[in-house]
Design an enzyme around this catalytic site. Sequence first.
Site, mmCIF file in Angstrom:
data_model
loop_
_atom_site.group_PDB
_atom_site.id
_atom_site.type_symbol
_atom_site.label_atom_id
_atom_site.label_comp_id
_atom_site.label_asym_id
_atom_site.label_seq_id
_atom_site.Cartn_x
_atom_site.Cartn_y
_atom_site.Cartn_z
ATOM 1 N N ASN A 32 -10.939 -2.320 -5.382
ATOM 2 C CA ASN A 32 -10.135 -1.444 -6.238
ATOM 3 C C ASN A 32 -10.767 -1.225 -7.626
ATOM 4 O O ASN A 32 -10.411 -0.277 -8.322
ATOM 5 C CB ASN A 32 -8.701 -1.976 -6.404
ATOM 6 N N ASP A 39 0.823 -1.219 0.000
ATOM 7 C CA ASP A 39 0.000 0.000 0.000
ATOM 8 C C ASP A 39 0.854 1.265 0.000
ATOM 9 O O ASP A 39 1.993 1.262 0.466
ATOM 10 C CB ASP A 39 -0.925 -0.033 1.234
ATOM 11 N N GLY A 40 0.280 2.348 -0.505
ATOM 12 C CA GLY A 40 0.931 3.661 -0.433
ATOM 13 C C GLY A 40 1.535 4.142 -1.742
ATOM 14 O O GLY A 40 2.243 5.148 -1.758
ATOM 15 N N ASN A 41 1.229 3.456 -2.837
ATOM 16 C CA ASN A 41 1.789 3.871 -4.136
ATOM 17 C C ASN A 41 1.343 5.279 -4.530
ATOM 18 O O ASN A 41 2.144 6.100 -4.998
ATOM 19 C CB ASN A 41 1.342 2.915 -5.246
ATOM 20 N N GLY A 42 0.061 5.545 -4.347
ATOM 21 C CA GLY A 42 -0.494 6.843 -4.732
ATOM 22 C C GLY A 42 0.107 7.968 -3.915
ATOM 23 O O GLY A 42 0.511 9.012 -4.463
ATOM 24 N N ARG A 43 0.195 7.747 -2.608
ATOM 25 C CA ARG A 43 0.750 8.797 -1.743
ATOM 26 C C ARG A 43 2.234 9.024 -2.009
ATOM 27 O O ARG A 43 2.730 10.140 -1.934
ATOM 28 C CB ARG A 43 0.525 8.424 -0.259
ATOM 29 N N TRP A 44 2.926 7.949 -2.347
ATOM 30 C CA TRP A 44 4.351 8.068 -2.690
ATOM 31 C C TRP A 44 4.509 8.987 -3.909
ATOM 32 O O TRP A 44 5.331 9.888 -3.896
ATOM 33 C CB TRP A 44 4.913 6.675 -3.011
ATOM 34 N N ARG A 77 -5.164 -1.697 8.967
ATOM 35 C CA ARG A 77 -6.380 -2.439 8.628
ATOM 36 C C ARG A 77 -6.086 -3.553 7.623
ATOM 37 O O ARG A 77 -5.036 -3.557 6.971
ATOM 38 C CB ARG A 77 -7.468 -1.508 8.090
ATOM 39 N N ILE A 78 -7.049 -4.474 7.523
ATOM 40 C CA ILE A 78 -6.866 -5.647 6.656
ATOM 41 C C ILE A 78 -7.365 -5.369 5.244
ATOM 42 O O ILE A 78 -6.950 -6.021 4.296
ATOM 43 C CB ILE A 78 -7.576 -6.891 7.266
ATOM 44 N N GLU A 82 0.982 -13.087 12.372
ATOM 45 C CA GLU A 82 1.631 -11.951 13.045
ATOM 46 C C GLU A 82 1.655 -10.745 12.104
ATOM 47 O O GLU A 82 2.004 -10.871 10.936
ATOM 48 C CB GLU A 82 3.072 -12.323 13.432
HETATM 49 C C1 IPE Z 1 -5.516 -2.576 -0.169
HETATM 50 O O1 IPE Z 1 -5.156 -1.263 -0.359
HETATM 51 C C2 IPE Z 1 -5.498 -3.332 -1.456
HETATM 52 C C3 IPE Z 1 -4.181 -3.516 -2.061
HETATM 53 C C4 IPE Z 1 -3.035 -3.176 -1.560
HETATM 54 C C5 IPE Z 1 -4.197 -4.184 -3.341
HETATM 55 P P1 IPE Z 1 -6.230 -0.105 -0.522
HETATM 56 O O2 IPE Z 1 -5.479 1.153 -0.676
HETATM 57 O O3 IPE Z 1 -7.188 -0.456 -1.583
HETATM 58 O O4 IPE Z 1 -6.976 -0.163 0.887
HETATM 59 P P2 IPE Z 1 -7.809 0.949 1.658
HETATM 60 O O5 IPE Z 1 -8.814 1.481 0.700
HETATM 61 O O6 IPE Z 1 -6.850 1.997 2.091
HETATM 62 O O7 IPE Z 1 -8.391 0.238 2.830
HETATM 63 C C1 IPE Z 2 -1.574 0.252 -3.350
HETATM 64 O O1 IPE Z 2 -1.329 1.632 -3.360
HETATM 65 C C2 IPE Z 2 -1.777 -0.319 -4.723
HETATM 66 C C3 IPE Z 2 -3.162 -0.734 -5.028
HETATM 67 C C4 IPE Z 2 -4.150 -0.710 -4.181
HETATM 68 C C5 IPE Z 2 -3.440 -1.194 -6.382
HETATM 69 P P1 IPE Z 2 -2.526 2.679 -3.425
HETATM 70 O O2 IPE Z 2 -2.890 2.889 -4.839
HETATM 71 O O3 IPE Z 2 -3.635 2.220 -2.544
HETATM 72 O O4 IPE Z 2 -1.862 3.969 -2.834
HETATM 73 P P2 IPE Z 2 -2.447 4.928 -1.708
HETATM 74 O O5 IPE Z 2 -2.803 4.045 -0.552
HETATM 75 O O6 IPE Z 2 -3.640 5.609 -2.284
HETATM 76 O O7 IPE Z 2 -1.333 5.855 -1.380
HETATM 77 MG MG MG Z 3 -4.021 2.440 -0.590
#
Ligand code: IPE
Ligand code: IPE
Ligand code: MG
Length: 268
Positions: free
Chosen positions: A85, A37-42, A211-212, A224
């Site tokens: 997604n 997670d966090g690609n967009g924010r990066w 979160r999950i 864990e």
């Molecule tokens: C969880 O990330 C799904 C993947 C990493 C593929 P999201 O970015 O979709 O999760 P939320 O919306 O923050 O819970």
């Molecule tokens: C996880 O990064 C990748 C996928 C869910 C496909 P995000 O795209 O959720 O990036 P953030 O969480 O918005 O930064």
């Molecule tokens: Mg995300």
Amino acid sequence: METVTLNGTTQTEQDSLIQKELRQKGEIPQHVAVIMDGNGRWAKSRGGVRIKGHHAGVESVRDTVEACAQLGVKHLTLYAFSTENWTRPQREVNALMTLLVQTIRSETKKLHENDIRLTAIGQLDRFPAKCRNQLAEAIRLTKGNSRMELCLALSYSGRWDITQATRKISEKVAKGQITPEAVTDELISTHLVTADKPDPDLIIRTSGEFRISNFLLWQLAYTEFYITKTYWPDFRRDELYKAIECFQGRERRFGKVSEQIVSNESEK
Ligand code: IPE
Ligand code: IPE
Ligand code: MG
């Protein structure tokens, strides 16, 4: 096999040493799951568009896959795309599909050379034909590999998984093939799409979210957790080592008391 060169480099002596120490210090988790997670924010933090973060995340996948295989992890499950997604803006979904096809195309050969088996779980039929075909080809090619399984969770959600298992079991009950009493914890596990692998020992979530997000709901019962603030595109093996070290320091009690675990250990 001593070295894996998924990113075209050879493993440094120092890295082999770190891995050796990690193996000596304790148990290497058999199954590691990652919520990448966090690609967009990066990307945003660098003034770029979200998709740039997804592209940058591919290198993190490479390094993590490589390090896990070298360490002796047997199953690595990566949450690449959740059922939810699909509700993202169409442009981002399309870009992710393109990236998926490109990445599978460019990485399969190296996975195969390194004896890694690619698998996928999720509603794969929701993907465009191009994605499905590319994926099916990679799965077919690497089918016989045994060093490590790399499982991509694609259009996956834990609730969907439990629902599809429940449907299959209900059909068997309705047809009189099994009785309702035969529905046990184990039976449910064998109808989930993860039936062929052990539950994850360790789950890592990047970007600091606690979160999950509908990942492996049933399978994470005793897994864990390791959460890091690092955004996925910045995640590299050093952080993986930290997560494993942290895992090795945990006492997995599975509902028992500490004394029972310690006495079991001494009986080994
Ligand atoms: C969880 O990330 C799904 C993947 C990493 C593929 P999201 O970015 O979709 O999760 P939320 O919306 O923050 O819970
Ligand atoms: C996880 O990064 C990748 C996928 C869910 C496909 P995000 O795209 O959720 O990036 P953030 O969480 O918005 O930064
Ligand atoms: Mg995300």
